[in-house]
Structure formats: C-alpha cells, structure tokens
Design a protein around this motif. Sequence first.
Motif, PDB file in Angstrom:
ATOM      1  N   GLU A  20       7.487 107.991  25.458  1.00 25.04           N
ATOM      2  CA  GLU A  20       7.948 106.668  24.906  1.00 25.04           C
ATOM      3  C   GLU A  20       7.305 106.370  23.706  1.00 25.04           C
ATOM      4  O   GLU A  20       7.839 106.143  22.557  1.00 25.04           O
ATOM      5  CB  GLU A  20       7.629 105.411  25.601  1.00 25.04           C
ATOM      6  CG  GLU A  20       8.726 105.339  26.846  1.00 25.04           C
ATOM      7  CD  GLU A  20       8.610 104.472  27.802  1.00 25.04           C
ATOM      8  OE1 GLU A  20       7.920 103.274  27.459  1.00 25.04           O
ATOM      9  OE2 GLU A  20       9.259 104.249  28.705  1.00 25.04           O
ATOM     10  N   SER A  21       6.002 106.855  23.455  1.00 24.24           N
ATOM     11  CA  SER A  21       4.972 106.587  22.102  1.00 24.24           C
ATOM     12  C   SER A  21       4.310 107.601  21.752  1.00 24.24           C
ATOM     13  O   SER A  21       3.347 107.269  20.832  1.00 24.24           O
ATOM     14  CB  SER A  21       4.321 105.169  22.589  1.00 24.24           C
ATOM     15  OG  SER A  21       3.311 105.566  23.676  1.00 24.24           O
ATOM     16  N   SER A  22       4.285 108.941  22.175  1.00 21.35           N
ATOM     17  CA  SER A  22       3.454 109.914  21.667  1.00 21.35           C
ATOM     18  C   SER A  22       4.256 110.805  21.210  1.00 21.35           C
ATOM     19  O   SER A  22       5.280 110.670  20.909  1.00 21.35           O
ATOM     20  CB  SER A  22       2.889 110.573  23.258  1.00 21.35           C
ATOM     21  OG  SER A  22       2.197 109.579  23.818  1.00 21.35           O
ATOM     22  N   ARG A  40      -1.623 111.031  21.946  1.00 22.29           N
ATOM     23  CA  ARG A  40      -1.006 109.899  22.806  1.00 22.29           C
ATOM     24  C   ARG A  40      -0.719 108.640  22.016  1.00 22.29           C
ATOM     25  O   ARG A  40      -1.706 108.215  21.414  1.00 22.29           O
ATOM     26  CB  ARG A  40      -2.028 109.836  23.919  1.00 22.29           C
ATOM     27  CG  ARG A  40      -2.014 110.994  24.980  1.00 22.29           C
ATOM     28  CD  ARG A  40      -3.017 111.087  25.989  1.00 22.29           C
ATOM     29  NE  ARG A  40      -2.642 112.262  26.935  1.00 22.29           N
ATOM     30  CZ  ARG A  40      -3.516 112.412  27.858  1.00 22.29           C
ATOM     31  NH1 ARG A  40      -4.849 112.108  27.913  1.00 22.29           N
ATOM     32  NH2 ARG A  40      -3.541 113.527  28.720  1.00 22.29           N
ATOM     33  N   GLY A  41       0.174 107.876  22.367  1.00 24.59           N
ATOM     34  CA  GLY A  41       0.432 106.704  21.743  1.00 24.59           C
ATOM     35  C   GLY A  41       0.745 106.376  20.502  1.00 24.59           C
ATOM     36  O   GLY A  41       0.186 105.384  19.956  1.00 24.59           O
ATOM     37  N   TYR A  43       2.678 106.111  18.189  1.00 23.36           N
ATOM     38  CA  TYR A  43       3.753 105.216  17.830  1.00 23.36           C
ATOM     39  C   TYR A  43       3.187 103.919  18.068  1.00 23.36           C
ATOM     40  O   TYR A  43       3.989 102.786  17.325  1.00 23.36           O
ATOM     41  CB  TYR A  43       5.074 105.367  18.400  1.00 23.36           C
ATOM     42  CG  TYR A  43       6.028 106.635  17.904  1.00 23.36           C
ATOM     43  CD1 TYR A  43       5.894 106.719  16.354  1.00 23.36           C
ATOM     44  CD2 TYR A  43       6.415 107.640  18.584  1.00 23.36           C
ATOM     45  CE1 TYR A  43       6.895 107.704  15.678  1.00 23.36           C
ATOM     46  CE2 TYR A  43       7.171 108.710  17.997  1.00 23.36           C
ATOM     47  CZ  TYR A  43       7.245 108.672  16.616  1.00 23.36           C
ATOM     48  OH  TYR A  43       8.008 109.625  16.137  1.00 23.36           O
ATOM     49  N   ARG A  44       2.337 103.491  18.770  1.00 24.44           N
ATOM     50  CA  ARG A  44       1.709 102.141  19.020  1.00 24.44           C
ATOM     51  C   ARG A  44       1.146 101.477  17.901  1.00 24.44           C
ATOM     52  O   ARG A  44       0.449 102.128  17.274  1.00 24.44           O
ATOM     53  CB  ARG A  44       0.994 102.070  20.361  1.00 24.44           C
ATOM     54  CG  ARG A  44       1.739 102.559  21.439  1.00 24.44           C
ATOM     55  CD  ARG A  44       0.595 102.557  22.806  1.00 24.44           C
ATOM     56  NE  ARG A  44       1.347 103.057  23.927  1.00 24.44           N
ATOM     57  CZ  ARG A  44       0.758 103.695  24.985  1.00 24.44           C
ATOM     58  NH1 ARG A  44      -0.560 103.763  24.796  1.00 24.44           N
ATOM     59  NH2 ARG A  44       1.452 104.011  25.986  1.00 24.44           N
ATOM     60  N   PRO A  45       1.605 100.315  17.507  1.00 28.04           N
ATOM     61  CA  PRO A  45       1.131  99.794  16.116  1.00 28.04           C
ATOM     62  C   PRO A  45      -0.535 100.190  16.250  1.00 28.04           C
ATOM     63  O   PRO A  45      -1.185  99.675  15.045  1.00 28.04           O
ATOM     64  CB  PRO A  45       1.350  98.360  16.169  1.00 28.04           C
ATOM     65  CG  PRO A  45       3.037  98.505  16.683  1.00 28.04           C
ATOM     66  CD  PRO A  45       2.669  99.631  17.714  1.00 28.04           C
ATOM     67  N   ARG A  46      -1.184  99.559  17.308  1.00 29.26           N
ATOM     68  CA  ARG A  46      -2.694  99.541  17.482  1.00 29.26           C
ATOM     69  C   ARG A  46      -3.210 100.882  17.823  1.00 29.26           C
ATOM     70  O   ARG A  46      -4.555 101.021  18.050  1.00 29.26           O
ATOM     71  CB  ARG A  46      -3.000  98.626  18.774  1.00 29.26           C
ATOM     72  CG  ARG A  46      -2.508  97.095  18.369  1.00 29.26           C
ATOM     73  CD  ARG A  46      -3.074  96.117  19.390  1.00 29.26           C
ATOM     74  NE  ARG A  46      -2.803  94.894  19.029  1.00 29.26           N
ATOM     75  CZ  ARG A  46      -2.936  93.798  20.067  1.00 29.26           C
ATOM     76  NH1 ARG A  46      -3.700  93.990  21.114  1.00 29.26           N
ATOM     77  NH2 ARG A  46      -2.490  92.510  19.865  1.00 29.26           N
ATOM     78  N   SER A  47      -2.427 101.910  17.799  1.00 31.65           N
ATOM     79  CA  SER A  47      -2.933 103.311  17.960  1.00 31.65           C
ATOM     80  C   SER A  47      -3.905 103.697  16.910  1.00 31.65           C
ATOM     81  O   SER A  47      -3.529 103.446  15.489  1.00 31.65           O
ATOM     82  CB  SER A  47      -1.848 104.391  18.118  1.00 31.65           C
ATOM     83  OG  SER A  47      -2.543 105.530  18.079  1.00 31.65           O
ATOM     84  N   ARG A  48      -5.019 104.333  17.017  1.00 31.65           N
ATOM     85  CA  ARG A  48      -5.821 104.931  15.929  1.00 31.65           C
ATOM     86  C   ARG A  48      -5.008 105.955  15.264  1.00 31.65           C
ATOM     87  O   ARG A  48      -5.627 106.345  14.085  1.00 31.65           O
ATOM     88  CB  ARG A  48      -7.100 105.579  16.733  1.00 31.65           C
ATOM     89  CG  ARG A  48      -6.836 106.557  17.372  1.00 31.65           C
ATOM     90  CD  ARG A  48      -8.508 106.894  18.112  1.00 31.65           C
ATOM     91  NE  ARG A  48      -8.302 108.095  19.294  1.00 31.65           N
ATOM     92  CZ  ARG A  48      -8.158 108.058  20.300  1.00 31.65           C
ATOM     93  NH1 ARG A  48      -7.468 106.889  20.871  1.00 31.65           N
ATOM     94  NH2 ARG A  48      -7.841 109.146  21.199  1.00 31.65           N
ATOM     95  N   TYR A  50      -1.925 105.424  14.330  1.00 30.31           N
ATOM     96  CA  TYR A  50      -0.662 104.826  13.499  1.00 30.31           C
ATOM     97  C   TYR A  50      -0.703 105.134  12.156  1.00 30.31           C
ATOM     98  O   TYR A  50      -1.721 104.822  11.433  1.00 30.31           O
ATOM     99  CB  TYR A  50      -0.724 103.404  14.055  1.00 30.31           C
ATOM    100  CG  TYR A  50       0.532 102.708  13.564  1.00 30.31           C
ATOM    101  CD1 TYR A  50       1.808 102.948  14.314  1.00 30.31           C
ATOM    102  CD2 TYR A  50       0.601 101.706  12.537  1.00 30.31           C
ATOM    103  CE1 TYR A  50       2.857 102.350  13.895  1.00 30.31           C
ATOM    104  CE2 TYR A  50       1.664 101.116  12.357  1.00 30.31           C
ATOM    105  CZ  TYR A  50       3.033 101.447  12.741  1.00 30.31           C
ATOM    106  OH  TYR A  50       3.939 100.701  12.457  1.00 30.31           O
TER     107      TYR A  50
END
Length: 271
Positions: A20-22, A40-41, A43-48, A50
Amino acid sequence: MPVSIHRDHALVLKRTPFGESSLVIQLITASGARVHVLARGAYRPRSRFYCVLDLFDTLELEWSERSGSSLGLLRKGALARRRSELTRDLDRYRAGLTALELCRAAARQEQSDRNLYLATEAALEGLQDPSNAPHAVLVVFQLAFLHNLGLAPALEACAQCAGPAPALDEERVPFSAGAGGRLCASHAQEARASGQRVGTIPESVLECAARLAQFSPSSPPSDSISDDLIERVRDLTARFIDYHLETRLDSQRTFLETANRNAPERGVPTT
C-alpha cells in the motif's frame, strides 16, 4: 544471516509500488553496481523517504543487505543534487527517461560499471542546464553509452579494415549496424554477400556524430547544429542501439516507429 551496511551516491532507475505504501527501487550506485532496495512506507507523507526517491536526482543512500538476498532494505536517504529542470520541459523529461532506461538495460548486479553511472549522471546534469539542447545531450550520451559497451559505431573509417570509406554518389556512405558501422565499398559488398543488411547514411550525419562523440553529455557543443542534423544523428544512434540491444526501449518506441530519417530520397540510388 549476516547483514552488511552500504552507503553510496545513487540514481533511481525504476520505481515499483510494493504493497500500500512502499516502493521497490532499482538503483545504479556511484560505484556502478545495480542494486534493488525496499523503501518501506515511502508514500507516507511522514516517511523519511517522502519526496526523496525521485527520478533524475543524485541521492545519498544507506541500505542493508542480507547475505544471499537480492533485495536490500533502505535505511536512510537524502538529496545530493536535485534536477527539477527535467520535470518542467517535456523534451528534457523524455530524454532523461531514455538515458535512465538505457542505463537500466546495461547495468548488471554481478558486474559494476562506474563509467556507466558517470555517463548517465553527466547526461542528467546536461539536461538540467537550460542552455543545452536536450536532443543534443541525449545523442552525446547515446554515443558514450555505445563506447562504454564496446559497441561504438565506426564513423570515420571502415569498420572492417580501418581504411578509407569514401562517400558514394549523392554523398552517402555504406553503413551496417551488424558489420560495425561505416564501410568501404569492398567490405560493404562482402557484408551484403554474407547476408548482412547494408544501407547508406549521409556523410554529413556521420561527420556530425564523430564530432559529438568527442564531448561529454554534461556539456555538448554550444555552437549551432541544426535541429534536423541532430535528429538524423539521433536516428542513427537510436537504431544502432536498438539493433545491438536486441530489444526496443519503451522510451524510444515512438521515435523509432517513424520512418528512418536517414533513408535516401526516392529515386536516389543507395549504392
């Protein structure tokens, strides 16, 4: 299983959504290695990660790899060089995609190729400069790409005997991708007899290609070369690459489906 940590500059060659987000990222590192890592992650706005893992940019990355695994895990990522100019101009964007796709086609996990990385980064840097014509940058990169693979076409002398290969009537020169490029009349005849395809190329196109091959993709010649001549040289290099890679790049498909720009005019003999 033992885990190794790696740090290097890198270019993103391809991004594939995972879950979903990787993202699974295909990279070429500054050492010339092709590496696959999982972000990993991303796509998440708070991902390092992003807004870090973009095409065309030079990145500083840290990733881990388990022994025997072909997929690493991205641990840290930062921008080393942003090249936003490529996303603002369609011709630059397309040329950048072609450079990355060529790099991806040649890069190997089992064999590092630092010169491939350097040529690709130089092409992206050349495309970032708004004073450079994007198609000129791409042609210079394609010539450097072929040279790096040991496939550079003979442009000034016969590919078979290294002797003179003068133009025929109408200032056209025998040329064969399968035989290595420019040919003298004798070796053109031999190539045809052996079943190889031999056509002719305007001598002006080969002269321009030979000149462009002396430049770096980051700084193509700044003097005026007509758009038509650049387009003809690009047609030559793209078809030569297409022949030797034995696969058609997605980014070149539309360009190569157009009629050969160096074909002789109707009614003009080719030999």
